[in-house]
Enzyme design. Structure first.
Site, PDB file in Angstrom:
ATOM      1  N   ARG A  11       0.856  -1.181   0.000  1.00 48.01           N
ATOM      2  CA  ARG A  11       0.000   0.000   0.000  1.00 48.01           C
ATOM      3  C   ARG A  11       0.895   1.233   0.000  1.00 48.01           C
ATOM      4  NH1 ARG A  11      -2.359   0.326   5.308  1.00 48.01           N
ATOM      5  NH2 ARG A  11      -1.012   2.129   5.632  1.00 48.01           N
TER       6      ARG A  11
ATOM      7  N   HIS B 191      -3.505   4.417   4.849  1.00 48.09           N
ATOM      8  CA  HIS B 191      -4.690   3.568   4.927  1.00 48.09           C
ATOM      9  C   HIS B 191      -5.911   4.292   4.371  1.00 48.09           C
ATOM     10  CE1 HIS B 191      -7.527   0.650   6.500  1.00 48.09           C
ATOM     11  NE2 HIS B 191      -8.139   1.607   7.161  1.00 48.09           N
TER      12      HIS B 191
ATOM     13  N   TYR C  17       4.188   4.458  11.502  1.00 44.66           N
ATOM     14  CA  TYR C  17       4.456   3.019  11.627  1.00 44.66           C
ATOM     15  C   TYR C  17       5.275   2.434  10.480  1.00 44.66           C
ATOM     16  CZ  TYR C  17       0.218   2.923   8.673  1.00 44.66           C
ATOM     17  OH  TYR C  17      -0.714   3.138   7.687  1.00 44.66           O
TER      18      TYR C  17
END
Length: 378
Positions: free
Chosen positions: A274, A278, A287
């Site tokens: 990705r 998100h 993260y």
């Protein structure tokens, strides 16, 4: 360990285990390859269909532009949220293109691009994320189930549709899409177990993009790969490079063909990444590192296919420009129509909830109707 091998077991306990103790299925043929299957950049690419790969290239370019435009619409307030699939376009498009017209696609909330590649109007695909309507399209007309926000709940639905179709004798395959995070849900287990026991004509495509929001895969499972989970249910597991559209086409086509011919379900793990956050509400820098994202950009699905096609002389500059122009036309049309203010009827809140409205729902509808009439009088 069988009863015969238990310490201290006497002769009276040395019985032959019943058949249920024996393996139902040989495990070895179900195991995935040790490395993700690839075609682009290998000798196998020589045997690709140039016309099919050019079609995939045009769809990838359009998909990348669709993602960019939808993200821009979110920043402009035209969408409440948009889960981008930049970097995952190959899996999205291959999932749509391997299906026949009568087949069903069961997408997750991130799979709007798959729905568009299957032929859904881009505006209708974004309607749910805009908050205008329950789904935005007729699932039966397009054979696309509603975009599913709860994780993995679409998987049992896909199994049910596939099993029902087989009982009726209909030539239907269901392809269900889910992310790596969805494999940690109970619905994932239930769907795969029912599908394997019933030998339902369904294909499960897991897009392993590295993170379930901020949770890395290593904190979700200790399995060698997600594809290995297939063995426990008695179905084949396939591990494929999720950025290699040619490999995806081959693996998915094979799984759909197997399901259609009565061979039962397949679990496919597409290893991808990705590239973007998100959603627009997420800060991915908390993260993962920028260097990790940069490393994956070298394995971008659009670039991989473009380099293969131009290197083999199957795509020239005119073909590249044609694909880009078509993508820009799509984006301009999407932008214009999404900028138009929708005409909404608040009473639609009560439509399509029950076949026959309950007494409580009628009371609520009457209350809202009275409030709206009072506002009009004022």
């Amino acid at each position: 360990m069988t009863v015969q091998e238990l310490p201290g077991a006497g002769a009276s306990h040395r019985v032959t285990p019943p058949p249920a103790w024996r393996p139902r299925t040989e495990a070895a043929p179900l195991l995935p390859d040790p490395e993700p299957y690839r075609v682009l950049g290998t000798a196998a690419a020589e045997h690709l269909d140039p016309a099919l790969m050019r079609r995939y290239y045009a769809e990838l370019v359009r998909g990348r532009r669709y993602n960019a435009q939808a993200t821009a619409l979110t920043r402009q307030g035209r969408l409440a949220v948009y889960p981008s699939t930049v970097g995952q376009e190959a899996a999205e498009i291959a999932a749509a293109l391997v299906l026949e017209e009568q087949d069903w696609l069961f997408p997750s909330y991130r799979d709007t691009l798959a729905a568009v590649a299957r032929g859904l109007d881009p505006v209708q695909a974004l309607t749910l994320l805009r908050g205008d309507w329950h789904t935005g399209y007729d699932p039966r007309e397009h054979r696309i189930a509603p975009l599913c926000t709860p994780l993995a709940t679409q998987l049992p639905h896909a199994v049910g549709v596939a099993h029902a179709a087989r009982l009726r004798g209909d030539d239907v395959v269901a392809l269900a899409m889910v992310g790596d995070g969805g494999t940690s849900e109970g619905d994932f287990h239930e769907a795969l177990n029912f599908a394997a026991v019933w030998q339902a004509p369904v294909v499960f495509l897991v897009q392993n993009n590295g993170f379930a929001i901020s949770v890395p895969l290593a904190k979700q499972t200790a399995a060698p790969t997600l594809a290995h989970k297939a063995v426990g249910y008695g179905m084949p597991g396939r591990l494929v490079d999720g950025n290699d559209v040619a490999a995806l086409h081959e693996v998915l086509t094979e799984a759909v063909k197997r399901a259609r011919s009565g061979g039962g379900p397949t679990l496919i793990e597409a290893v991808t990444y990705r590239m973007e956050a998100h959603t627009n509400a997420d800060d991915a820098t908390r993260y993962r590192s920028d260097s990790e994202v940069e490393a994956w950009k070298a394995h971008d699905p659009v670039g991989l296919l473009e380099r293969e096609l131009t290197g083999r002389g199957w795509l020239d500059e005119a073909g590249v420009q044609e694909a880009r122009d078509a993508a820009e036309a799509m984006a301009a049309d999407l932008r214009e129509r999404m900028n138009a203010e929708p005409v909404l009827n608040p009473m639609d809140l009560f439509a399509h909830v029950y076949a026959e409205q309950t007494g409580r729902l009628r009371e609520q509808a009457a209350m809202l109707r009275a409030e709206l009439e009072a506002e009009d009088d004022a």
